[in-house]
Design a protein around this motif. Structure first.
Motif, PDB file in Angstrom:
ATOM      1  N   MET A  21       0.827  -1.208   0.000  1.00 49.02           N
ATOM      2  CA  MET A  21       0.000   0.000   0.000  1.00 49.02           C
ATOM      3  C   MET A  21       0.863   1.260   0.000  1.00 49.02           C
ATOM      4  O   MET A  21       0.602   2.210  -0.755  1.00 49.02           O
ATOM      5  N   LYS A  76      -1.594  -1.755  -7.650  1.00 50.20           N
ATOM      6  CA  LYS A  76      -3.066  -1.846  -7.607  1.00 50.20           C
ATOM      7  C   LYS A  76      -3.534  -3.245  -7.988  1.00 50.20           C
ATOM      8  O   LYS A  76      -4.447  -3.804  -7.349  1.00 50.20           O
ATOM      9  N   THR A  83       2.596   1.614  -3.373  1.00 44.08           N
ATOM     10  CA  THR A  83       1.644   1.911  -4.438  1.00 44.08           C
ATOM     11  C   THR A  83       1.204   3.366  -4.383  1.00 44.08           C
ATOM     12  O   THR A  83       1.138   4.055  -5.415  1.00 44.08           O
ATOM     13  N   GLU A  84       0.897   3.865  -3.190  1.00 44.76           N
ATOM     14  CA  GLU A  84       0.537   5.273  -3.062  1.00 44.76           C
ATOM     15  C   GLU A  84       1.704   6.170  -3.459  1.00 44.76           C
ATOM     16  O   GLU A  84       1.523   7.190  -4.132  1.00 44.76           O
ATOM     17  N   MET A  97      -7.429   6.196  -4.120  1.00 46.37           N
ATOM     18  CA  MET A  97      -6.201   6.992  -4.187  1.00 46.37           C
ATOM     19  C   MET A  97      -6.203   7.909  -5.406  1.00 46.37           C
ATOM     20  O   MET A  97      -5.642   9.010  -5.377  1.00 46.37           O
ATOM     21  N   ARG A 149      -3.227  12.066   0.649  1.00 48.89           N
ATOM     22  CA  ARG A 149      -2.621  10.740   0.787  1.00 48.89           C
ATOM     23  C   ARG A 149      -1.749  10.717   2.030  1.00 48.89           C
ATOM     24  O   ARG A 149      -0.900  11.576   2.221  1.00 48.89           O
ATOM     25  N   TYR A 188       2.228   2.375 -10.242  1.00 54.88           N
ATOM     26  CA  TYR A 188       1.045   2.389  -9.369  1.00 54.88           C
ATOM     27  C   TYR A 188       0.077   1.274  -9.768  1.00 54.88           C
ATOM     28  O   TYR A 188      -0.446   0.547  -8.907  1.00 54.88           O
ATOM     29  N   THR A 230      -7.615   0.052  -4.439  1.00 52.22           N
ATOM     30  CA  THR A 230      -6.921   1.320  -4.203  1.00 52.22           C
ATOM     31  C   THR A 230      -7.459   2.449  -5.072  1.00 52.22           C
ATOM     32  O   THR A 230      -6.847   3.517  -5.152  1.00 52.22           O
TER      33      THR A 230
END
Length: 240
Positions: free
Chosen positions: A33, A78, A36-37, A91, A99, A74, A88
């Motif tokens: 997570m 995801k 990815t963010e 986001m 975020r 990303y 996700t």
């Protein structure tokens, strides 16, 4: 399911993940997570922060290309998260300020082309170090997925190197680079978290990482300090 101290952890599928201890699952999900963010915000940085600073059309194109790669990274995270039931998509409608997983507003406040170079040449080395560890991690769907990111990160760093080396040919350029490094150095160090973090030690125990926060920070410094010296710059103190 218990993980013994002398046991090598290997998790091959989302179905096997469901049988792993809750601690392992939480550590893995947190890792994916956060990364990815961070990749999504990285794409926004290239389009919203760096592209307007670019001095010509060629550099604008390069920023746009790097942004596309970050957004692709990303989507890799995801997809891996979707396979274990985590969405996700929220986001994508958030601003960078909203975020909270990979959050340091100082990272998103670059205002000079020198900061753009330092961001990639020095800062993105931290991402490469961590992604190399993920690629050797015990959750194989994630490890296999991130291997495609490594080459892109090397290209990002190489572009930052070119920006920095071009600026370093003049006294004015070196002054700009030093100012950029002085501001961003503590930001980059903070990306590694608390050196003695118990969470990072558990991630190592679970095979999700190879180094603790402190060890990864040392690897990063070993990689970037020679680059700083080669540019004719001074390494800031940790508290700068």
């Amino acid at each position: 399911m218990e993980i013994f101290d002398d046991e090598e952890v290997v998790v091959r599928t989302p179905e096997e993940l469901k049988r792993m201890p809750r601690g392992y699952q939480k550590a893995l999900i947190s890792q994916i997570m956060i990364n990815t963010e961070g990749e999504l915000s990285g794409g926004d940085d290239y389009t919203m922060m760096f592209l307007p600073l670019a001095p010509n059309a060629e550099e604008r194109q390069v920023c746009a290309e790097r942004a596309a790669e970050e957004y692709d990274h990303y989507k890799i995270g995801k997809r891996v998260l979707a396979e274990i039931g985590i969405d996700t998509s929220h986001m994508e409608s958030q601003s960078i300020e909203e975020r909270r997983l990979f959050a340091d507003k100082r990272l998103h406040q670059c205002t000079t082309w020198a900061e753009r170079g330092i961001y990639s040449y020095i800062g993105e080395e931290s991402a490469l170090i961590m992604i190399k560890e993920f690629a050797l991690g015990s959750y194989k769907p994630w490890a296999d997925a991130v291997r495609t990111i490594i080459l892109d990160e090397k290209i990002h760093i190489a572009h930052g190197a070119r920006v920095c080396r071009n600026l370093a040919t003049t006294d004015e350029g070196r002054e700009q680079l030093q100012a950029a490094l002085d501001r961003l150095w503590p930001v980059f160090r903070d990306l590694f978290g608390t050196p003695e973090s118990e969470r990072s030690k558990r991630a190592v125990r679970y095979g999700l990482r190879r180094t603790t926060n402190g060890e990864a920070l040392q690897q990063w410094e070993d990689a970037v300090i020679p680059r700083i010296h080669a540019l004719g710059l001074v390494v800031p103190t940790a508290s700068s």
